[in-house]
Design a protein around this motif. Structure first.
Motif, PDB file in Angstrom:
ATOM      1  N   ALA A 197     -40.145  83.603 -52.111  1.00 27.39           N
ATOM      2  CA  ALA A 197     -41.093  83.000 -52.282  1.00 27.39           C
ATOM      3  C   ALA A 197     -41.834  82.061 -50.882  1.00 27.39           C
ATOM      4  O   ALA A 197     -42.755  81.731 -50.359  1.00 27.39           O
ATOM      5  CB  ALA A 197     -41.091  81.404 -53.644  1.00 27.39           C
ATOM      6  N   GLU A 241     -36.117  82.193 -55.258  1.00 30.09           N
ATOM      7  CA  GLU A 241     -36.905  81.372 -54.046  1.00 30.09           C
ATOM      8  C   GLU A 241     -37.038  81.591 -51.938  1.00 30.09           C
ATOM      9  O   GLU A 241     -38.233  80.587 -51.953  1.00 30.09           O
ATOM     10  CB  GLU A 241     -35.855  79.797 -54.185  1.00 30.09           C
ATOM     11  CG  GLU A 241     -36.134  78.337 -53.270  1.00 30.09           C
ATOM     12  CD  GLU A 241     -35.761  77.261 -54.021  1.00 30.09           C
ATOM     13  OE1 GLU A 241     -35.694  75.877 -53.102  1.00 30.09           O
ATOM     14  OE2 GLU A 241     -34.941  77.183 -54.961  1.00 30.09           O
ATOM     15  N   ILE A 245     -44.932  75.702 -52.160  1.00 30.32           N
ATOM     16  CA  ILE A 245     -43.904  76.230 -53.219  1.00 30.32           C
ATOM     17  C   ILE A 245     -43.676  75.092 -53.405  1.00 30.32           C
ATOM     18  O   ILE A 245     -43.176  74.405 -52.704  1.00 30.32           O
ATOM     19  CB  ILE A 245     -42.701  76.602 -52.505  1.00 30.32           C
ATOM     20  CG1 ILE A 245     -43.217  78.512 -52.238  1.00 30.32           C
ATOM     21  CG2 ILE A 245     -41.441  76.753 -54.046  1.00 30.32           C
ATOM     22  CD1 ILE A 245     -43.944  78.975 -52.961  1.00 30.32           C
TER      23      ILE A 245
END
Length: 526
Positions: A419, A416, A428
């Protein structure tokens, strides 16, 4: 030429076997010697330095393509004297014995569950380290033998020698007996892997500590163990030690599982804590002393408060990282560039070093994931490019892996954090769920840390950037989804995939709640 060969041999026998010439100083003449003129020298199409997974895969593939191939491999005993056979880290002191000991710990948990399912199990339950270790070690030895046989079947010449470059086409290998062997090749692949790092600045660290090079070969139980480090090696070892009933403490300087998704990493640690592994957070060891009764007194410091404390342990296991096996290869003399900070070999996308016919694959190469399957595939693809008229390159994107902690953590793609850093938080979408494996219900197991998240781009069709799965059989679950993600799966496609019921993996295709929504992600029914 005879005089040059004699000079070469004399230099090889010099103090410390240091190679005193420079490649450029011998341009032309030595190149001739490297092509088979030197007395007793053996010549190959491909020479692989390192008998681990990547090197063996490369050598066998090249041999299948009809080339004359040799492999040189030598295991320097650990500071505690542990040594092993052909096959590299994975076979001997990594993936294979680790997974088997992890399985031993899982079986202990299943025995605890068994009475809930009607099995009458005699109490108390005891674990026999010697029996487990002997079984694991015998399996590893069978794999060592199997690798020898495979090389022989493919007519790959194997040398159990410690190799070092003497010029850009030639290495000198020294056997345990001291015998020297000169080998030359048109192409040379370095696949020497790495070894555990010791904190040599800490008093007693080298004398009294062990590493993952030793733990799997211990004949006797390590007893009460301090694991220093928070890498996957540290947590995996601490996990199976706790699981077989040993008093285990992890001393971690900072965060767990650096480089992995940190939400998942924290859940891994929480689960370990709730199941008996103790953690000393934000602490660093400063001294180890052996007491008269043989136990180890460890002194450590809290990094925040500066307060010092001590504890008594039977074993101290260092798991603070690994260093590549490049120091004794004499790379500088032949012009192979390394990263001065980590000693890894600098390569391009085709695995080529700064010397065009010298290559590096696996853990020893800069920027490569330290994973057995990537080394194997990279080795095969390299051999095919060299000898099979292929141009296929290794793709290091979306490589799946699993951390075999007591509650397994499988992942593929971006964390995460990665990203968000790459695309921005606003672009996201993270879908997530806390779930309870069916097998945990009757046994009344706590499933607080069983968690899944799918990291996606927000814009439709919401390309999947990463999958993170924490739960039983995480490796088996992640492997299948890795194919879809590798092929560019979208969130919409995952949601249209029919789950297999009742399984843990079906929870991935039921992820409907996003973090952005703020809704409770706890699964409450089928």
């Amino acid at each position: 030429m005879a005089a040059m060969a004699a000079a070469m041999a004399a230099a090889l026998r010099g103090p410390g076997r240091r190679f005193r010439w420079r490649t450029q100083a011998l341009a032309g003449g030595v190149r001739g010697a490297a092509r088979g003129v030197a007395a007793g020298q053996q010549n190959y199409d491909l020479l692989v330095i390192g008998g681990g997974s990547g090197g063996l895969a490369c050598a066998k593939e090249a041999a299948q393509l009809g080339r004359k191939v040799a492999v040189v491999d030598y295991v320097e005993p650990s500071p505690q004297g542990t040594k092993w056979g052909l096959g590299g880290t994975c076979v001997n002191v990594g993936c294979i014995p680790k997974k088997l000991m992890h399985q031993a710990a899982l079986l202990g948990g299943m025995i605890q569950d068994a009475h809930h399912y009607g099995w009458e199990v005699a109490q108390p339950i005891r674990h026999d380290w010697r029996k487990m270790a002997e079984a694991v070690q015998n399996h590893v030895k069978s794999l060592n033998w199997g690798h020898r046989v495979q090389l022989q079947d493919r007519k790959v010449k194997y040398f159990n020698i410690k190799a070092s470059f003497i010029n850009e086409h030639t290495v000198c290998g020294i056997a345990k007996s001291g015998k020297e062997t000169l080998l030359s090749a048109d192409h040379i692949v370095i696949a020497t892997g790495g070894r555990p790092r010791y904190p040599t600045h800490i008093e007693g660290a080298l004398e009294y500590g062990i590493t993952s090079d030793d733990i799997f070969w211990l004949k006797e139980s390590p007893g009460k163990t301090l694991v220093v480090g928070a890498s996957y090696v540290a947590l995996e070892c601490a996990g199976f030690l706790t699981g077989i009933g040993l008093d285990t403490t992890v001393m971690m300087r900072s965060i767990p599982l650096r480089g992995f998704d940190q939400q998942m990493s924290s859940l891994v640690m929480e689960h370990m804590e709730s199941h008996g592994t103790q953690f000393l957070k934000g602490c660093i060891p400063t001294c180890i002393k052996r007491l008269p009764d043989g136990q180890l007194q460890v002194t450590w410091e809290d990094r925040t408060s500066g307060k010092k404390d001590t504890g008594i342990f039977d074993t101290v296991l260092w798991a603070i990282g690994r260093i590549p096996e490049t120091r004794n290869l004499n790379l500088k003399e032949v012009g192979v560039n390394i990263n001065p900070e980590n000693q890894k070999i600098i390569v391009d996308a085709q695995d080529v070093t700064s010397v065009p016919h010298i290559y590096a694959i696996g853990d020893v190469a800069e920027g490569r994931p330290e994973l057995t399957p990537t080394a194997i595939m990279a080795g095969k693809l390299l051999a095919q490019r060299l000898f099979g008229q292929s141009s296929d390159l290794m793709d290091y994107n979306n490589v799946p892996t699993t951390v075999f902690t007591p509650l397994e953590y499988g992942c593929v793609g971006l964390s995460e954090e990665e990203a968000v850093a790459r695309h921005g938080q606003e672009h996201i979408e993270v879908y997530h769920a806390y779930y309870k494996p069916l097998e945990f219900t009757v046994a009344e197991r706590d499933a607080s840390q069983c968690y899944i998240k799918l990291v996606c781009l927000k814009e439709p069709p919401q390309l999947v950037l990463g999958l993170h799965f924490l739960g039983p059989n995480a490796g088996e679950v992640t492997q299948g989804f890795a194919l879809g993600i590798k092929c560019g799966a979208s969130y919409a496609q995952v949601m249209r995939t029919v789950g297999i019921h009742p399984t843990c993996s079906e929870e991935v295709v039921k992820l409907r709640i996003s973090k952005r929504s703020g809704l409770d992600p706890t699964v409450t029914g089928c």
